[in-house]
Enzyme design. Structure first.
Site, PDB file in Angstrom:
ATOM      1  N   GLU A  21       0.815  -1.216   0.000  1.00  0.00           N
ATOM      2  CA  GLU A  21       0.000   0.000   0.000  1.00  0.00           C
ATOM      3  C   GLU A  21       0.851   1.269   0.000  1.00  0.00           C
ATOM      4  OE1 GLU A  21      -3.829  -0.340   2.362  1.00  0.00           O
ATOM      5  OE2 GLU A  21      -2.646  -1.884   3.340  1.00  0.00           O
ATOM      6  N   SER A 148      -6.433  -2.652   1.257  1.00  0.00           N
ATOM      7  CA  SER A 148      -6.706  -2.098  -0.073  1.00  0.00           C
ATOM      8  C   SER A 148      -7.118  -3.147  -1.101  1.00  0.00           C
ATOM      9  CB  SER A 148      -5.488  -1.312  -0.595  1.00  0.00           C
ATOM     10  OG  SER A 148      -5.311  -0.141   0.178  1.00  0.00           O
ATOM     11  N   TYR A 218      -9.864   3.256  -5.549  1.00  0.00           N
ATOM     12  CA  TYR A 218      -8.898   4.322  -5.784  1.00  0.00           C
ATOM     13  C   TYR A 218      -8.984   4.986  -7.159  1.00  0.00           C
ATOM     14  CZ  TYR A 218      -6.951   2.534  -1.464  1.00  0.00           C
ATOM     15  OH  TYR A 218      -6.784   2.139  -0.157  1.00  0.00           O
ATOM     16  N   ARG A 257     -11.438   2.901  11.093  1.00  0.00           N
ATOM     17  CA  ARG A 257     -12.588   2.841  10.208  1.00  0.00           C
ATOM     18  C   ARG A 257     -13.046   1.399  10.139  1.00  0.00           C
ATOM     19  NH1 ARG A 257     -10.739   3.085   5.233  1.00  0.00           N
ATOM     20  NH2 ARG A 257     -11.738   1.104   4.729  1.00  0.00           N
ATOM     21  N   ASP A 259     -15.449  -1.511   8.480  1.00  0.00           N
ATOM     22  CA  ASP A 259     -16.162  -1.847   7.248  1.00  0.00           C
ATOM     23  C   ASP A 259     -17.235  -2.898   7.505  1.00  0.00           C
ATOM     24  OD1 ASP A 259     -14.379  -0.151   6.024  1.00  0.00           O
ATOM     25  OD2 ASP A 259     -13.118  -1.755   5.205  1.00  0.00           O
ATOM     26  N   GLU A 271     -13.987  -5.833   8.721  1.00  0.00           N
ATOM     27  CA  GLU A 271     -12.648  -5.612   9.255  1.00  0.00           C
ATOM     28  C   GLU A 271     -12.540  -4.222   9.860  1.00  0.00           C
ATOM     29  OE1 GLU A 271      -9.508  -4.573   6.152  1.00  0.00           O
ATOM     30  OE2 GLU A 271     -10.954  -5.709   4.945  1.00  0.00           O
ATOM     31  N   ASN A 273      -9.884  -0.950  10.082  1.00  0.00           N
ATOM     32  CA  ASN A 273      -8.706  -0.281   9.524  1.00  0.00           C
ATOM     33  C   ASN A 273      -8.200   0.723  10.552  1.00  0.00           C
ATOM     34  OD1 ASN A 273      -8.900  -1.119   6.434  1.00  0.00           O
ATOM     35  ND2 ASN A 273     -10.953  -0.655   7.158  1.00  0.00           N
ATOM     36  N   GLY A 277      -7.183   5.482   4.997  1.00  0.00           N
ATOM     37  CA  GLY A 277      -6.646   6.324   3.942  1.00  0.00           C
ATOM     38  C   GLY A 277      -7.085   7.768   4.076  1.00  0.00           C
TER      39      GLY A 277
END
Length: 310
Positions: A21, A148, A218, A257, A259, A271, A273, A277
């Site tokens: 990443e 990612s 992205y 964050r 998900d 999951e 994070n 990002g």
């Protein structure tokens, strides 16, 4: 009480690094650094993490962690910063290490009574078909410690499963195999203010691809983002409640964050994070913007939480 970080503090914005990443992290770091400059933190410096990082960090007062993936989001850089006594943003060593590993995250969240999709974790030498015989197709294949969507794929039968596991093993030997749930993709940030966690608005993702892969994440225009997500009031509250409970269960701090895939009756946690990002197309800035928190204010909020991970 948390000590306010002064404008003349020497702040290392950590980015780049060695993980898959890296490019995303460089974009996150550049954005965060530019925000700190606009905010008046003129002694902030962009630091591309190399194997000389311990020497590079000398004389800095704080570290702003914009690293993603291996060595930056798994407890490694956090441990180094602890040794060097440099307060840093985001989660600490333990929570970073747990959340980086999707299987261990599931174990912790399962013990906390939070909803999870049925899955198994396979390692080198395991009998693939024996371990997955209790799962129903389609399945999602995920390297246990990648972000990612690297190494991820969706499979519909055993032949595809073998190929997907082989591809995922190029990233890591431990692989999570999870049943595919039809539902809405959603994510919610959890931030802290004065040491108290709160959930952001929910971001609903509607990818143009079959699922929310790297390209959809992205590439501008490849996903429709709806914020706040179009969920019922009850479901919205449930998602936010589960996000904060997951944040606490894994010992997270500062920022994370979470998900989800949201079915008609349940939001399932996918999951956590611990270093979300911060690029132009990232989820967390969009979530906070919906609440009236600008990108610069978000960066400062995260910065001022440096040291909460103690």
């Amino acid at each position: 009480m948390q000590k306010t970080i002064q404008k003349d503090s020497k702040i290392a914005v950590l980015c780049g690094g060695f993980s898959s990443e890296r490019e995303v992290s460089l974009r996150s770091g550049k954005n965060c650094y530019e925000a700190l400059q606009r905010l008046g933190y003129k002694n902030a410096k962009l630091v591309d993490v190399t194997d000389n990082i311990a020497n590079d960090l000398k004389n800095f007062d704080f570290a702003y962690n914009a690293l993603h993936g291996k060595y930056g989001e798994d407890g490694c850089i956090q441990g180094l910063l602890e040794i060097m006594k440099i307060p840093y943003t985001g989660c600490g060593v333990m929570s970073s290490a747990i959340a980086m590993n999707k299987e261990f995250t599931k174990r912790v969240l399962r013990d906390a009574g939070l909803p999870l999709i049925k899955s198994v974790c396979i390692s080198k030498g395991d009998n693939l078909f024996e371990k997955t015989k209790g799962l129903a197709y389609p399945l999602m294949i995920k390297p246990v410690c990648e972000g990612s969507s690297f190494g991820m794929s969706k499979v519909n039968n055993q032949d595809e499963l073998v190929k997907a596991v082989f591809e995922a093993s190029k990233f890591q030997q431990d692989i999570l195999i999870e049943e595919y749930k039809v539902g809405a993709d959603a994510t919610v940030g959890v931030l802290e203010k004065d040491g108290k966690p709160f959930a952001t608005d929910i971001l609903e993702m509607r990818p143009h691809n079959e699922w929310y892969d790297y390209e959809a994440k992205y590439t501008k225009g490849m996903t429709d983002f709806i914020v706040p997500g179009e969920f019922s009031e009850d479901m919205t509250e449930k998602i936010k409640d589960f996000a904060i409970k997951a944040f606490k269960a894994c010992g997270c701090a500062g920022v994370s964050r979470i998900d989800f895939v949201v079915t008609e009756d349940m939001p399932y946690i996918l999951e956590i994070n611990t270093s979300p990002g911060m690029t132009d197309t990232s989820d967390l800035p969009a979530q906070t913007a919906s609440m009236g928190i600008s990108y610069d204010d978000l960066v400062e909020l995260i910065l001022q939480g440096a040291g909460l991970n103690k």
